[in-house]
Design an enzyme around this catalytic site. Sequence first.
Site, PDB file in Angstrom:
ATOM      1  N   LYS A  97     -13.497 -41.475 -20.555  1.00 23.21           N
ATOM      2  CA  LYS A  97     -13.374 -41.316 -19.108  1.00 23.21           C
ATOM      3  C   LYS A  97     -14.280 -42.285 -18.365  1.00 23.21           C
ATOM      4  O   LYS A  97     -13.895 -42.839 -17.331  1.00 23.21           O
ATOM      5  CB  LYS A  97     -13.676 -39.881 -18.685  1.00 23.21           C
ATOM      6  CG  LYS A  97     -13.476 -39.689 -17.180  1.00 23.21           C
ATOM      7  CD  LYS A  97     -13.206 -38.273 -16.755  1.00 23.21           C
ATOM      8  CE  LYS A  97     -12.801 -38.234 -15.282  1.00 23.21           C
ATOM      9  NZ  LYS A  97     -12.566 -36.851 -14.809  1.00 23.21           N
TER      10      LYS A  97
ATOM     11  N   ARG B  61     -22.688 -36.684   6.265  1.00 24.71           N
ATOM     12  CA  ARG B  61     -21.955 -37.851   5.782  1.00 24.71           C
ATOM     13  C   ARG B  61     -22.425 -38.353   4.423  1.00 24.71           C
ATOM     14  O   ARG B  61     -22.203 -39.503   4.055  1.00 24.71           O
ATOM     15  CB  ARG B  61     -22.000 -38.984   6.814  1.00 24.71           C
ATOM     16  CG  ARG B  61     -21.368 -38.605   8.151  1.00 24.71           C
ATOM     17  CD  ARG B  61     -21.360 -39.773   9.120  1.00 24.71           C
ATOM     18  NE  ARG B  61     -20.680 -39.402  10.352  1.00 24.71           N
ATOM     19  CZ  ARG B  61     -21.263 -38.835  11.402  1.00 24.71           C
ATOM     20  NH1 ARG B  61     -22.554 -38.545  11.351  1.00 24.71           N
ATOM     21  NH2 ARG B  61     -20.573 -38.550  12.480  1.00 24.71           N
TER      22      ARG B  61
ATOM     23  N   GLU C  84      -8.621 -44.512  -8.468  1.00 27.71           N
ATOM     24  CA  GLU C  84      -7.292 -44.184  -8.955  1.00 27.71           C
ATOM     25  C   GLU C  84      -6.218 -45.068  -8.318  1.00 27.71           C
ATOM     26  O   GLU C  84      -5.161 -44.608  -7.899  1.00 27.71           O
ATOM     27  CB  GLU C  84      -6.969 -42.699  -8.717  1.00 27.71           C
ATOM     28  CG  GLU C  84      -5.944 -42.150  -9.698  1.00 27.71           C
ATOM     29  CD  GLU C  84      -5.840 -40.630  -9.649  1.00 27.71           C
ATOM     30  OE1 GLU C  84      -4.763 -40.141  -9.330  1.00 27.71           O
ATOM     31  OE2 GLU C  84      -6.852 -39.960  -9.948  1.00 27.71           O
TER      32      GLU C  84
ATOM     33  N   HIS D 234      -0.145 -28.838 -12.566  1.00 28.09           N
ATOM     34  CA  HIS D 234      -0.489 -28.439 -11.202  1.00 28.09           C
ATOM     35  C   HIS D 234       0.637 -27.636 -10.558  1.00 28.09           C
ATOM     36  O   HIS D 234       0.383 -26.727  -9.759  1.00 28.09           O
ATOM     37  CB  HIS D 234      -0.802 -29.679 -10.360  1.00 28.09           C
ATOM     38  CG  HIS D 234      -2.130 -30.291 -10.662  1.00 28.09           C
ATOM     39  ND1 HIS D 234      -2.527 -31.515 -10.157  1.00 28.09           N
ATOM     40  CD2 HIS D 234      -3.174 -29.854 -11.416  1.00 28.09           C
ATOM     41  CE1 HIS D 234      -3.741 -31.800 -10.588  1.00 28.09           C
ATOM     42  NE2 HIS D 234      -4.157 -30.806 -11.347  1.00 28.09           N
TER      43      HIS D 234
ATOM     44  N   ARG E 168      -6.646 -45.246 -13.636  1.00 22.92           N
ATOM     45  CA  ARG E 168      -7.249 -43.911 -13.692  1.00 22.92           C
ATOM     46  C   ARG E 168      -6.204 -42.802 -13.671  1.00 22.92           C
ATOM     47  O   ARG E 168      -6.473 -41.682 -14.138  1.00 22.92           O
ATOM     48  CB  ARG E 168      -8.244 -43.739 -12.552  1.00 22.92           C
ATOM     49  CG  ARG E 168      -9.001 -42.412 -12.640  1.00 22.92           C
ATOM     50  CD  ARG E 168     -10.172 -42.339 -11.700  1.00 22.92           C
ATOM     51  NE  ARG E 168     -10.809 -41.034 -11.776  1.00 22.92           N
ATOM     52  CZ  ARG E 168     -11.954 -40.708 -11.178  1.00 22.92           C
ATOM     53  NH1 ARG E 168     -12.597 -41.601 -10.450  1.00 22.92           N
ATOM     54  NH2 ARG E 168     -12.465 -39.500 -11.302  1.00 22.92           N
TER      55      ARG E 168
ATOM     56  N   HIS F  17      -0.768 -33.255 -15.997  1.00 24.18           N
ATOM     57  CA  HIS F  17      -1.209 -32.584 -14.781  1.00 24.18           C
ATOM     58  C   HIS F  17      -0.103 -32.424 -13.744  1.00 24.18           C
ATOM     59  O   HIS F  17      -0.179 -31.518 -12.909  1.00 24.18           O
ATOM     60  CB  HIS F  17      -2.389 -33.335 -14.163  1.00 24.18           C
ATOM     61  CG  HIS F  17      -3.672 -33.189 -14.917  1.00 24.18           C
ATOM     62  ND1 HIS F  17      -3.800 -33.518 -16.251  1.00 24.18           N
ATOM     63  CD2 HIS F  17      -4.900 -32.737 -14.524  1.00 24.18           C
ATOM     64  CE1 HIS F  17      -5.047 -33.282 -16.643  1.00 24.18           C
ATOM     65  NE2 HIS F  17      -5.720 -32.804 -15.616  1.00 24.18           N
TER      66      HIS F  17
ATOM     67  N   GLU G 161      -8.348 -30.581 -21.980  1.00 21.30           N
ATOM     68  CA  GLU G 161      -8.817 -31.862 -21.450  1.00 21.30           C
ATOM     69  C   GLU G 161      -9.430 -32.736 -22.544  1.00 21.30           C
ATOM     70  O   GLU G 161      -9.517 -33.950 -22.378  1.00 21.30           O
ATOM     71  CB  GLU G 161      -9.824 -31.624 -20.320  1.00 21.30           C
ATOM     72  CG  GLU G 161      -9.261 -30.885 -19.111  1.00 21.30           C
ATOM     73  CD  GLU G 161      -8.368 -31.758 -18.214  1.00 21.30           C
ATOM     74  OE1 GLU G 161      -8.070 -32.901 -18.604  1.00 21.30           O
ATOM     75  OE2 GLU G 161      -7.977 -31.268 -17.143  1.00 21.30           O
TER      76      GLU G 161
ATOM     77  N   ASN H  83      -4.410 -38.078 -15.706  1.00 19.94           N
ATOM     78  CA  ASN H  83      -3.634 -36.927 -15.239  1.00 19.94           C
ATOM     79  C   ASN H  83      -2.480 -36.593 -16.172  1.00 19.94           C
ATOM     80  O   ASN H  83      -1.526 -35.916 -15.755  1.00 19.94           O
ATOM     81  CB  ASN H  83      -3.099 -37.194 -13.828  1.00 19.94           C
ATOM     82  CG  ASN H  83      -4.196 -37.195 -12.790  1.00 19.94           C
ATOM     83  OD1 ASN H  83      -5.040 -36.309 -12.764  1.00 19.94           O
ATOM     84  ND2 ASN H  83      -4.201 -38.207 -11.932  1.00 19.94           N
TER      85      ASN H  83
ATOM     86  N   HIS I 208      -6.637 -23.680 -15.251  1.00 19.93           N
ATOM     87  CA  HIS I 208      -6.259 -25.088 -15.154  1.00 19.93           C
ATOM     88  C   HIS I 208      -5.955 -25.692 -16.523  1.00 19.93           C
ATOM     89  O   HIS I 208      -4.943 -26.365 -16.710  1.00 19.93           O
ATOM     90  CB  HIS I 208      -7.386 -25.871 -14.472  1.00 19.93           C
ATOM     91  CG  HIS I 208      -7.142 -27.352 -14.414  1.00 19.93           C
ATOM     92  ND1 HIS I 208      -6.127 -27.914 -13.672  1.00 19.93           N
ATOM     93  CD2 HIS I 208      -7.776 -28.392 -15.034  1.00 19.93           C
ATOM     94  CE1 HIS I 208      -6.151 -29.234 -13.823  1.00 19.93           C
ATOM     95  NE2 HIS I 208      -7.134 -29.540 -14.634  1.00 19.93           N
TER      96      HIS I 208
ATOM     97  N   LYS J 189     -14.417 -37.276  -8.482  1.00 24.69           N
ATOM     98  CA  LYS J 189     -13.298 -36.703  -7.736  1.00 24.69           C
ATOM     99  C   LYS J 189     -13.685 -35.289  -7.301  1.00 24.69           C
ATOM    100  O   LYS J 189     -13.951 -34.431  -8.133  1.00 24.69           O
ATOM    101  CB  LYS J 189     -12.031 -36.684  -8.587  1.00 24.69           C
ATOM    102  CG  LYS J 189     -11.435 -38.067  -8.796  1.00 24.69           C
ATOM    103  CD  LYS J 189     -10.293 -38.068  -9.784  1.00 24.69           C
ATOM    104  CE  LYS J 189      -9.060 -37.426  -9.230  1.00 24.69           C
ATOM    105  NZ  LYS J 189      -7.884 -37.614 -10.116  1.00 24.69           N
TER     106      LYS J 189
END
Length: 378
Positions: A234, A128, A244, A259, A248, A255, A192, A252, A272, A150
């Site tokens: 960032k 955990r 997010e 994606h 935030r 993206h 990026e 993206n 990517h 993330k």
Amino acid sequence: MQPASTDHLSRITIELGDRGYDILIGKGLLGDARTWAGLPRSARALVVTNDTVGPLHARALMDQLAGLHGRVDCLELPDGEAHKDWQTLNLIFDRLLATVSDRKTVLYALGGGVVGDMTGFAAACYMRGIPFVQVPTTLLAQVDSSVGGKTAINHPLGKNMIGAFYQPIRVICDLDLLRTLPARELSAGLAEVIKYGPIADLDFMDWLEPRIARLRSLDMDALGYAVRRSCEIKAAVVAADEREGGLRAILNFGHTFGHAIEAGMGYGTWLHGEAVGCGMVMATELSRRLDLVNAAFVGRVRAMVSAAGLPTVAPHMPASQWMELMQHDKKAEAGSIRFVLVDDRGHADVRPVADDVVLDVISRCTEPAGDAAPAATR
């Protein structure tokens, strides 16, 4: 966010209360004692890398960690986006359990975005939650994926759809590690970097435009500034919106389209950064269609993406496939696809766009049927 610089080492702090941490940026950081100061000591540590990066850098990292941990092991995962899945993630858990690792065991992610995401996700899940450190070896990871907590793995229906928000305890961006980066990977990382200009800082975009070639040739002064400014932007966004909930999502930019390209072509066919670079051109064109930017602004973004060695035209996919894949985007709400749009003031917003407008942009920005590989690989 509190940027500081001493003796060629830049330090940016992400302000998240007791979960805040430093991003260190500079040359030769693996061999710099300041890099490791203040990290927790433990009986065990595990360096998670891949079979490309491991032979290049794992030994140097493990030698530095010997003074912090009683035993340092190394696990090499198979390289590539195609292995960012449950099966590969379980290899990390297998090693941790086999070595009877406890809650004080520290994980070190040595690699690009795939290694960083999977190591962070493993750290979030094992017992955990155990501490982990990001040691990104790609430009893309240094300016984006290693920062902000993330973590995720991919699913055949969507990229990064299974994961957790879990912050590292430090990010170590050693610019010297970029010297072993293949040219295609370096170009992918520039996508990026480029995104931060249109969404947040037009001055940075102005600085970047004439320096793309210097960055591609590994000019360390230019790279140092590009990595530092990217991380500053960032860090500010993450500190304001860690999970997010709103702001935030602007990170993206490109993206949603990108994606879809990755998933539609099969993970790893397009890198990517290649998909995001093309996706930024498409998102900027979408912004133009909504009168947020003019054609000249679209041309600037396209020219930067092209100069970085990235594709600016998307692969052909049926319109229905585009829309289905984008429905699985994390920004989608109640079945509505939401896009990051930019304006000519360096601001970004996230909103739904009518399907007919989206489909028109897709038709204008894609290759004829039969061309699926990114231009960088053809």
